[in-house]
Motif scaffolding. Structure first.
Motif, PDB file in Angstrom:
ATOM      1  N   SER A 198       2.675   4.846   0.683  1.00  0.00           N
ATOM      2  CA  SER A 198       1.403   3.972   0.464  1.00  0.00           C
ATOM      3  C   SER A 198       0.795   3.934  -0.799  1.00  0.00           C
ATOM      4  CB  SER A 198       0.435   4.231   1.465  1.00  0.00           C
ATOM      5  OG  SER A 198       0.946   4.435   2.958  1.00  0.00           O
ATOM      6  N   ARG A 199       0.695   5.068  -1.410  1.00  0.00           N
ATOM      7  CA  ARG A 199       0.076   5.056  -2.687  1.00  0.00           C
ATOM      8  C   ARG A 199       1.043   4.181  -3.872  1.00  0.00           C
ATOM      9  NH1 ARG A 199      -4.184   9.049  -3.270  1.00  0.00           N
ATOM     10  NH2 ARG A 199      -4.129  10.408  -1.612  1.00  0.00           N
ATOM     11  N   ARG A 249       0.624   0.565  -3.076  1.00  0.00           N
ATOM     12  CA  ARG A 249      -0.547   0.048  -3.671  1.00  0.00           C
ATOM     13  C   ARG A 249      -0.616  -0.139  -4.923  1.00  0.00           C
ATOM     14  NH1 ARG A 249      -3.257   3.451   0.273  1.00  0.00           N
ATOM     15  NH2 ARG A 249      -3.801   5.133  -1.485  1.00  0.00           N
ATOM     16  N   ALA A 257       1.639  -2.821  -6.355  1.00  0.00           N
ATOM     17  CA  ALA A 257       0.778  -4.261  -6.158  1.00  0.00           C
ATOM     18  C   ALA A 257      -0.327  -4.580  -7.215  1.00  0.00           C
ATOM     19  CB  ALA A 257       0.016  -4.178  -4.997  1.00  0.00           C
ATOM     20  N   ALA A 258      -0.806  -3.423  -7.619  1.00  0.00           N
ATOM     21  CA  ALA A 258      -1.847  -3.499  -8.837  1.00  0.00           C
ATOM     22  C   ALA A 258      -0.945  -4.096 -10.194  1.00  0.00           C
ATOM     23  CB  ALA A 258      -2.618  -2.126  -8.908  1.00  0.00           C
ATOM     24  N   ARG A 297       4.956  -5.529  -6.817  1.00  0.00           N
ATOM     25  CA  ARG A 297       5.306  -5.157  -5.365  1.00  0.00           C
ATOM     26  C   ARG A 297       6.683  -5.540  -4.715  1.00  0.00           C
ATOM     27  NH1 ARG A 297       6.502  -3.519  -1.583  1.00  0.00           N
ATOM     28  NH2 ARG A 297       5.561  -2.991   0.452  1.00  0.00           N
ATOM     29  N   ARG A 318       0.058   4.844 -12.245  1.00  0.00           N
ATOM     30  CA  ARG A 318      -1.097   4.624 -11.452  1.00  0.00           C
ATOM     31  C   ARG A 318      -1.261   5.294 -10.364  1.00  0.00           C
ATOM     32  NH1 ARG A 318      -3.488  -0.773 -12.038  1.00  0.00           N
ATOM     33  NH2 ARG A 318      -2.476  -1.969 -13.742  1.00  0.00           N
ATOM     34  N   ASP A 321      -4.424   7.487  -9.335  1.00  0.00           N
ATOM     35  CA  ASP A 321      -5.200   7.756  -7.949  1.00  0.00           C
ATOM     36  C   ASP A 321      -5.432   9.192  -7.553  1.00  0.00           C
ATOM     37  OD1 ASP A 321      -5.869   6.445  -5.651  1.00  0.00           O
ATOM     38  OD2 ASP A 321      -3.637   6.423  -4.920  1.00  0.00           O
TER      39      ASP A 321
END
Ligand SMILES: [Zn+2]
Length: 334
Positions: free
Chosen positions: A237-238, A241, A244-245, A249, A315, A319
């Motif tokens: 999931s990370r 995400r 996408a950022a 993606r 990223r 996180d």
């Protein structure tokens, strides 16, 4: 890399879990996220090219020993504390000497002695195998499998070392002996990662490991990272995400099944782990026909793909490090 497994087969031999929980950072400290674009993708490709230039790197050959020495020198040149970890293991061809290259970027806080802070801080491991598949001739480059991930890992190590002090310990691992000689068994393949996991268990460090991110075959200019189902879902999931950022993606997908790769021994010991691998490395979309063939050459790679994966990894690390600093603990979603 590795062998494809259907999920049903795999779940049969998983030994999970030990019930380990991510360790928390001992003290809230200020952490400034690393800017992803600092990563130099051209440098990652240059490192991959330099590794290929050494020749084939099949485990147990002088080529593998030379490659390990080369990676050690490159890691030290980035300022990372590094060692060669030599060990012997049984294989179908008898006892073989393997060479893992291990680096550490110790955690540190602004208001406590570096050593004490590092001893209590969580660990994140980044790993890549560097050996090449044997039996593919003296000209085999292993450009995507495994120079691409090794080149990117060197560049990530350089970025992380320069960005310190960080709130977590970063382990940099170049694994020998990932490739099997015949077929994957307890005595064939994944030698380096199994050895590293054994050491973590002996040193009682397993519960401190927050994440293990394995990179493998991530340099294909036609990039599709196919994340195997046997990756820890929280980390998957990370990654989605982060992708996408980073506005990439579409370059990341879930694989239909599971893979046996260097993340598997960590998973079996109870450590959250993910395998970032592009297992669609071939002459047409969806095909994998360059894998383990003489077609696995440098011209198939691009700095752009290495940059995409590298920036997404940064990223994800940001996180995880922000979370370590805040003391927030997300549910272990494995
Ligand atoms: Zn391979």
């Amino acid at each position: 890399m590795t062998r494809y497994l259907i999920l049903g087969v795999l779940t049969g031999f998983l030994l999970v879990t030990s019930g380990c929980r991510p360790a928390l950072s001992p003290k809230a400290t200020v952490f400034k996220p690393i800017v992803p674009r600092i990563l130099d993708a051209d440098n990652a490709l240059a490192e991959a090219r330099a590794l290929v230039a050494l020749g084939p790197r099949a485990a147990g050959t002088p080529g593998a020993r030379q490659a390990a020495g080369h990676l050690l020198v490159r890691l030290q040149a980035a300022g990372v504390q590094s060692t060669l970890d030599a060990f012997t293991d049984e294989t179908p061809d008898g006892k073989v000497t393997f060479w893992n290259v291990m680096g550490v970027i110790p955690a540190a806080g602004p208001d406590s002695p570096r050593g004490r802070e590092a001893a209590k801080a969580p660990w994140i491991f980044l790993g890549s195998h560097f050996d090449t598949k044997s039996g593919l001739g003296s000209g085999f480059e292993g450009a995507n499998d495994s120079a691409s991930s090794s080149g990117l890992l060197l560049e990530l190590a350089r970025v992380l070392q320069a960005a310190g002090p960080l709130p977590v310990n970063i382990g940099i691992a170049f694994f020998d002996g990932e490739e099997c000689r015949q077929s994957y068994t307890a005595r064939d393949g994944l030698h380096g990662s199994v050895h590293a996991v054994r050491a973590l268990c002996l040193n009682r460090r397993v519960d401190q490991v927050r994440a293990v991110i394995i990179l493998d075959m991530i340099g294909d200019r036609d990039l599709t990272v196919t994340i195997p189902r046997n990756s820890t879902s929280d980390l998957t999931s990370r990654v989605f995400r982060a992708a996408a950022a980073e506005k990439v993606r579409d370059k990341f997908a879930l694989m239909a099944g599971a893979m046996l790769d260097d993340h598997q021994p960590f998973l079996e010991a109870g450590m959250p782990s993910i395998d970032l691998i592009d297992f669609e490395y071939g002459s047409a979309p969806g095909r994998n026909d360059y894998w383990h063939t003489p077609q696995d050459t440098l011209d198939k790679l691009s700095a752009e793909s290495l940059g995409i994966v590298g920036r997404v990894v940064i990223r994800v690390l940001n996180d995880l490090m922000m979370e370590a600093v805040s003391g927030r603990q997300t549910p272990d979603a494995r």
